[in-house]
Design a protein around this motif. Structure first.
Motif, PDB file in Angstrom:
ATOM      1  N   LYS A 174      23.502  52.434  18.788  1.00  0.00           N
ATOM      2  CA  LYS A 174      22.455  53.310  18.258  1.00  0.00           C
ATOM      3  C   LYS A 174      21.109  52.597  18.287  1.00  0.00           C
ATOM      4  N   ASP A 175      21.069  51.426  17.662  1.00  0.00           N
ATOM      5  CA  ASP A 175      19.846  50.628  17.616  1.00  0.00           C
ATOM      6  C   ASP A 175      20.061  49.382  18.467  1.00  0.00           C
ATOM      7  N   VAL A 176      19.412  49.349  19.605  1.00  0.00           N
ATOM      8  CA  VAL A 176      19.596  48.248  20.540  1.00  0.00           C
ATOM      9  C   VAL A 176      18.573  47.156  20.248  1.00  0.00           C
ATOM     10  N   ARG A 177      19.055  45.944  20.075  1.00  0.00           N
ATOM     11  CA  ARG A 177      18.164  44.825  19.779  1.00  0.00           C
ATOM     12  C   ARG A 177      17.333  44.437  21.005  1.00  0.00           C
ATOM     13  N   PRO A 178      16.115  43.965  20.802  1.00  0.00           N
ATOM     14  CA  PRO A 178      15.287  43.515  21.926  1.00  0.00           C
ATOM     15  C   PRO A 178      15.946  42.336  22.632  1.00  0.00           C
ATOM     16  N   SER A 179      15.501  42.070  23.848  1.00  0.00           N
ATOM     17  CA  SER A 179      16.022  40.934  24.597  1.00  0.00           C
ATOM     18  C   SER A 179      15.493  39.636  23.997  1.00  0.00           C
ATOM     19  N   ALA A 180      16.006  38.525  24.490  1.00  0.00           N
ATOM     20  CA  ALA A 180      15.586  37.227  23.959  1.00  0.00           C
ATOM     21  C   ALA A 180      14.105  36.965  24.183  1.00  0.00           C
ATOM     22  N   ASN A 181      13.525  37.602  25.195  1.00  0.00           N
ATOM     23  CA  ASN A 181      12.085  37.443  25.424  1.00  0.00           C
ATOM     24  C   ASN A 181      11.300  38.639  24.907  1.00  0.00           C
ATOM     25  N   ARG A 276      18.076  42.136  30.267  1.00  0.00           N
ATOM     26  CA  ARG A 276      19.344  42.809  30.555  1.00  0.00           C
ATOM     27  C   ARG A 276      20.142  42.989  29.276  1.00  0.00           C
ATOM     28  N   TRP A 277      20.911  44.066  29.275  1.00  0.00           N
ATOM     29  CA  TRP A 277      21.782  44.394  28.152  1.00  0.00           C
ATOM     30  C   TRP A 277      23.179  44.675  28.681  1.00  0.00           C
ATOM     31  N   LYS A 278      24.194  44.207  27.965  1.00  0.00           N
ATOM     32  CA  LYS A 278      25.557  44.247  28.488  1.00  0.00           C
ATOM     33  C   LYS A 278      26.491  45.116  27.662  1.00  0.00           C
ATOM     34  N   GLY A 279      27.427  45.758  28.375  1.00  0.00           N
ATOM     35  CA  GLY A 279      28.515  46.486  27.727  1.00  0.00           C
ATOM     36  C   GLY A 279      28.080  47.764  27.039  1.00  0.00           C
ATOM     37  N   LEU A 280      29.062  48.473  26.522  1.00  0.00           N
ATOM     38  CA  LEU A 280      28.805  49.741  25.852  1.00  0.00           C
ATOM     39  C   LEU A 280      27.935  49.572  24.618  1.00  0.00           C
ATOM     40  N   GLN A 281      28.025  48.395  23.995  1.00  0.00           N
ATOM     41  CA  GLN A 281      27.217  48.124  22.802  1.00  0.00           C
ATOM     42  C   GLN A 281      25.798  47.693  23.143  1.00  0.00           C
ATOM     43  N   LEU A 282      25.521  47.476  24.443  1.00  0.00           N
ATOM     44  CA  LEU A 282      24.180  47.084  24.895  1.00  0.00           C
ATOM     45  C   LEU A 282      23.660  45.860  24.146  1.00  0.00           C
ATOM     46  N   GLU A 283      24.486  44.828  24.156  1.00  0.00           N
ATOM     47  CA  GLU A 283      24.085  43.569  23.543  1.00  0.00           C
ATOM     48  C   GLU A 283      23.114  42.850  24.478  1.00  0.00           C
ATOM     49  N   PRO A 284      22.034  42.259  23.935  1.00  0.00           N
ATOM     50  CA  PRO A 284      21.131  41.488  24.794  1.00  0.00           C
ATOM     51  C   PRO A 284      21.925  40.459  25.593  1.00  0.00           C
ATOM     52  N   GLY A 285      21.642  40.371  26.885  1.00  0.00           N
ATOM     53  CA  GLY A 285      22.471  39.558  27.755  1.00  0.00           C
ATOM     54  C   GLY A 285      22.198  38.072  27.722  1.00  0.00           C
ATOM     55  N   ASP A 286      21.183  37.632  26.995  1.00  0.00           N
ATOM     56  CA  ASP A 286      20.825  36.218  27.018  1.00  0.00           C
ATOM     57  C   ASP A 286      20.406  35.761  25.621  1.00  0.00           C
ATOM     58  N   LYS A 287      20.643  34.477  25.335  1.00  0.00           N
ATOM     59  CA  LYS A 287      20.427  33.952  23.998  1.00  0.00           C
ATOM     60  C   LYS A 287      19.016  33.432  23.764  1.00  0.00           C
ATOM     61  N   ASP A 288      18.337  32.994  24.818  1.00  0.00           N
ATOM     62  CA  ASP A 288      16.983  32.474  24.623  1.00  0.00           C
ATOM     63  C   ASP A 288      16.117  32.849  25.821  1.00  0.00           C
ATOM     64  N   PRO A 289      14.806  32.792  25.656  1.00  0.00           N
ATOM     65  CA  PRO A 289      13.886  33.248  26.713  1.00  0.00           C
ATOM     66  C   PRO A 289      13.990  32.480  28.025  1.00  0.00           C
ATOM     67  N   SER A 290      14.617  31.319  28.012  1.00  0.00           N
ATOM     68  CA  SER A 290      14.675  30.508  29.228  1.00  0.00           C
ATOM     69  C   SER A 290      15.473  31.184  30.342  1.00  0.00           C
ATOM     70  N   PHE A 291      16.229  32.242  30.003  1.00  0.00           N
ATOM     71  CA  PHE A 291      17.036  32.919  31.020  1.00  0.00           C
ATOM     72  C   PHE A 291      16.160  33.486  32.139  1.00  0.00           C
ATOM     73  N   THR A 292      14.880  33.755  31.836  1.00  0.00           N
ATOM     74  CA  THR A 292      14.023  34.359  32.852  1.00  0.00           C
ATOM     75  C   THR A 292      13.869  33.454  34.073  1.00  0.00           C
ATOM     76  N   MET A 293      13.993  32.141  33.881  1.00  0.00           N
ATOM     77  CA  MET A 293      13.874  31.237  35.016  1.00  0.00           C
ATOM     78  C   MET A 293      15.058  31.389  35.962  1.00  0.00           C
ATOM     79  N   GLU A 294      16.206  31.746  35.420  1.00  0.00           N
ATOM     80  CA  GLU A 294      17.357  32.045  36.275  1.00  0.00           C
ATOM     81  C   GLU A 294      17.031  33.233  37.180  1.00  0.00           C
TER      82      GLU A 294
END
Length: 459
Positions: A174-181, A276-294
């Protein structure tokens, strides 16, 4: 006077020489920790990877004499540290089988577009430069790692469970959390116009790409290099499910990833924001902003295409059933169909995607609002006013990613219209997309096949 100036220059040179000598004693640490688990590959493949990659991407770094002179050693140490953080063959056993394969395919893509090894490195280390034959050897090896699509009861069951939960709104976020960035989820992605689809056998995945209005206009106007600020691309990834007949369709929803173009806000990441958000629950796909470098590293080979892998449909070449063109462009089949059907292709929404590896075609199921509403609710029957369209393309290799496939030329457009009077079927095909007729039995078979396809999960 001249003697005085000469003495000053000699003194300056002496100081500089002493400083250069002293600098050699101030050096960054560049150790080679123990190798805990190395790559396992045929000898001729391993030889190429060791020659081109291992000096930076392993704990077996070999430095030449000029690499070890300050200040060069500072640059070398920083590059090696960064490279090891992205990929370290010496810790190969720490990666899952899927991660290993993904790293190899990404590495091949980097090598194909000459992003890796970097030109500045091969200029001083010419033996690391990959030849056309080296690339061919790597492609032949990676081709053996692409599994043949076969039915998988466990993955099918997982997809079925997710589909039931989604159509019954069980477990949907219902309420999707923002991404790590701190990027905000955009739930409207599922209703954006389709940009393309990709078949990824190397990942066992199918991907559907949609775009917001700014992105769609850019595609229609052929203004995608660079993409305009405000354009947003959404890439949905699904488990690829193959049935007993060899048809592959979208299965379990894995994630949706966004690319947001803002050349000023995201200047440090080549003008694009990633999330990015994953799964039916749309959990943020990354734990910290550094994922953007990937993301930045992966997209680097596409620097000549504004860092976008997706081959957006070229409306100037062949009839393309994605976006309605200007009325003067009669080459677009849906532009001409719209005139007679009153079904505006700009309102089409993606419902599902399919791949037939024999005879090498890709298809997408689209629907108008009435069809999409019913399909996404899991209804077995479509209401009057619902319209489905099943579009089929010839499949072609994706020149932006080895082992992937994208739509080529359109082969046919099938339309199923539901009304109070019954169900109507139309088929358009051929170079001019003439309307084709078939016997009643064949039409009923196609109506049933198209209407029975369930919508892909899009939370």
């Amino acid at each position: 006077m001249l003697s005085f100036i000469t003495k000053k220059w000699h003194a300056a040179l002496a100081v500089g020489a002493l400083a250069a000598v002293g600098l050699q004693f101030v050096r960054p640490a560049l150790d080679n920790p123990p190798v805990t688990g190395d790559l396992t590959a045929p000898d001729h493949v391993e030889e190429i990877l060791r020659r081109a990659c291992y000096d930076c991407h392993s704990n077996e770094t070999r430095l030449t004499w000029f690499d070890q002179i300050s200040p060069a050693i500072w640059l070398v140490a920083a590059d090696v540290k960064s490279a090891r953080s992205v990929l370290n063959f010496s810790y190969w056993e720490q990666l899952s089988m899927d991660q290993r394969k993904a790293k190899l395919f990404e590495g091949l893509n980097q090598a194909t577009f000459e992003t890796m090894p970097p030109a500045k490195y091969t200029a001083l280390h010419p033996s690391a430069k990959l030849t056309a034959n080296d690339i061919a050897v790597l492609k032949n090896y990676l081709a053996t790692l692409i599994p043949k699509p076969v039915p998988n009861a466990e993955k099918t069951a997982t997809g079925d469970v997710q589909y039931v939960a989604w159509t019954h709104a069980i477990g949907s976020a219902k309420d999707v959390r923002p991404s790590a960035n701190d990027l905000v989820f955009m739930p409207e992605y599922k209703d954006w116009a389709p940009i393309s689809i990709t078949d990824r056998p190397d990942q066992g995945a199918m991907k559907v790409i949609t775009g917001n209005d700014v992105a769609v206009k850019a595609v229609r106007d052929r203004q995608t290099n660079p993409w305009p600020d405000g354009a947003v691309l959404a890439k949905m990834q699904f488990e690829a499910l193959t049935d007993a007949h060899g048809t592959t369709r979208t299965g379990e929803f894995k994630q949706v990833a966004f690319m947001i173009k803002d050349s000023k806000k995201y200047a440090s990441t080549q003008g694009w924001g990633y999330a990015r958000w994953k799964g039916l629950q749309l959990e943020p796909g990354d734990k910290d902003p550094s994922f953007t470098m990937e993301c930045v590293n992966c997209h680097a080979p596409m620097h000549d295409y504004d860092f976008v892998f997706t081959n957006a449909i070229d409306l100037s070449a062949k009839p393309q059933p994605f976006i309605k063109p200007a009325r003067s462009d009669t080459r677009n089949v849906l532009g001409s169909l719209t005139e007679s059907t009153q079904f505006d292709s700009r309102d089409w929404k993606v419902m599902a995607a399919f791949v037939e590896r024999t005879p090498n075609t890709m298809s997408m199921l689209f629907g108008n609002d009435a069809a999409v509403k019913a399909g996404r609710a899991g209804h077995a029957h479509y209401p009057p006013g619902a319209v489905l369209s099943f579009v089929t393309w010839k499949s072609q290799e994706d020149d932006h990613w080895f082992g992937a496939y994208i739509p080529g030329g359109v082969q046919s457009v099938e339309r199923v219209t539901f009304s109070t009077a019954g169900v109507n079927y139309d088929r358009f095909e051929g170079s001019a997309f003439e309307k084709r007729t078939a016997d009643p039995a064949t039409e009923m078979k196609r109506i049933s096949y198209i209407a029975d396809q369930r919508a892909s999960v899009m939370p």
